[in-house]
Design a protein around this motif. Structure first.
Motif, PDB file in Angstrom:
ATOM      1  N   GLN A 118      70.579 117.838  35.180  1.00  0.00           N
ATOM      2  CA  GLN A 118      69.686 117.516  34.321  1.00  0.00           C
ATOM      3  C   GLN A 118      68.310 118.004  34.909  1.00  0.00           C
ATOM      4  O   GLN A 118      67.033 117.861  34.178  1.00  0.00           O
ATOM      5  CB  GLN A 118      69.585 116.116  34.003  1.00  0.00           C
ATOM      6  N   GLY A 119      68.097 118.176  36.166  1.00  0.00           N
ATOM      7  CA  GLY A 119      66.689 118.610  36.684  1.00  0.00           C
ATOM      8  C   GLY A 119      65.992 117.407  37.207  1.00  0.00           C
ATOM      9  O   GLY A 119      66.155 116.277  37.110  1.00  0.00           O
ATOM     10  N   THR A 120      65.244 117.794  38.197  1.00  0.00           N
ATOM     11  CA  THR A 120      64.352 117.045  38.931  1.00  0.00           C
ATOM     12  C   THR A 120      62.842 117.606  38.997  1.00  0.00           C
ATOM     13  O   THR A 120      62.984 118.943  39.360  1.00  0.00           O
ATOM     14  CB  THR A 120      64.827 116.657  40.368  1.00  0.00           C
ATOM     15  N   GLN A 121      61.882 117.057  38.780  1.00  0.00           N
ATOM     16  CA  GLN A 121      60.515 117.594  38.558  1.00  0.00           C
ATOM     17  C   GLN A 121      59.694 117.895  39.992  1.00  0.00           C
ATOM     18  O   GLN A 121      59.920 116.895  41.032  1.00  0.00           O
ATOM     19  CB  GLN A 121      59.644 116.837  37.837  1.00  0.00           C
ATOM     20  N   VAL A 122      59.160 118.909  40.529  1.00  0.00           N
ATOM     21  CA  VAL A 122      58.585 119.039  41.738  1.00  0.00           C
ATOM     22  C   VAL A 122      57.176 119.615  41.104  1.00  0.00           C
ATOM     23  O   VAL A 122      56.946 120.411  40.239  1.00  0.00           O
ATOM     24  CB  VAL A 122      59.153 120.153  42.438  1.00  0.00           C
ATOM     25  N   THR A 123      56.222 118.798  41.793  1.00  0.00           N
ATOM     26  CA  THR A 123      54.769 119.126  41.372  1.00  0.00           C
ATOM     27  C   THR A 123      54.087 119.361  42.704  1.00  0.00           C
ATOM     28  O   THR A 123      54.029 118.573  43.595  1.00  0.00           O
ATOM     29  CB  THR A 123      54.179 117.931  40.641  1.00  0.00           C
ATOM     30  N   VAL A 124      53.476 120.443  42.756  1.00  0.00           N
ATOM     31  CA  VAL A 124      52.580 120.819  43.978  1.00  0.00           C
ATOM     32  C   VAL A 124      51.083 121.102  43.527  1.00  0.00           C
ATOM     33  O   VAL A 124      50.743 121.913  42.629  1.00  0.00           O
ATOM     34  CB  VAL A 124      53.255 122.153  44.593  1.00  0.00           C
ATOM     35  N   SER A 125      50.374 120.084  44.030  1.00  0.00           N
ATOM     36  CA  SER A 125      48.781 120.269  43.917  1.00  0.00           C
ATOM     37  C   SER A 125      48.135 121.022  44.607  1.00  0.00           C
ATOM     38  O   SER A 125      48.388 121.033  46.170  1.00  0.00           O
ATOM     39  CB  SER A 125      48.414 118.767  43.648  1.00  0.00           C
ATOM     40  N   SER A 126      47.127 121.634  44.510  1.00  0.00           N
ATOM     41  CA  SER A 126      46.494 122.400  45.598  1.00  0.00           C
ATOM     42  C   SER A 126      45.322 121.413  46.023  1.00  0.00           C
ATOM     43  O   SER A 126      44.794 120.768  45.852  1.00  0.00           O
ATOM     44  CB  SER A 126      45.758 123.619  44.880  1.00  0.00           C
TER      45      SER A 126
END
Length: 126
Positions: A118-126
């Motif tokens: 189902q997926g897993t969210q990855v968020t990378v901020s600068s």
């Protein structure tokens, strides 16, 4: 068979995460497993893949040298170790399994893989 991803989250650029994909059900030695990702407004793309015994691995050029795929068959688990994360790595990450996965990736046709999580969210901020 069900695939369940975990380990996603929010990190700053340069950080690391480890994703896990646990399979429940009858995935046997004929199945390879891969990681894919889809960013908002973009098509799903290949990230990394590994054969059942782990002897064959494949990586997208965009993640080579930063991501590493591995597996523990005794735990029915495939990992994606991600380091040096960049904002452009932000996406929902999915794992998939298929008997013909490695060939499908080589041919650029992986939309019809047999099992998807189902997926897993990855968020990378600068």
């Amino acid at each position: 068979v069900q695939l369940e991803e975990s380990g996603g989250g929010s990190v700053q650029a340069g950080g690391s995460l480890r994703l896990s994909c646990v399979a429940s059900g009858a995935i046997d030695s004929t199945y390879a497993t891969g990681w894919f990702r889809q960013a908002p407004g973009k098509e799903r793309e290949f990230v990394a893949a590994i054969s059942w015994k782990g002897g064959t691995t494949m990586y997208a050029n965009s993640v080579k040298g930063r991501f590493s795929i591995s597996r523990e068959n005794a735990k029915n688990t495939v990992y994606l170790n991600m380091s040096g994360l960049k904002p452009e790595d932000t996406a929902v990450y999915y794992c998939a399994a298929d008997q013909l996965l490695l060939g499908a990736i080589s041919g650029g046709t992986y939309g019809d893989l047999e099992y998807w999580g189902q997926g897993t969210q990855v968020t990378v901020s600068s």
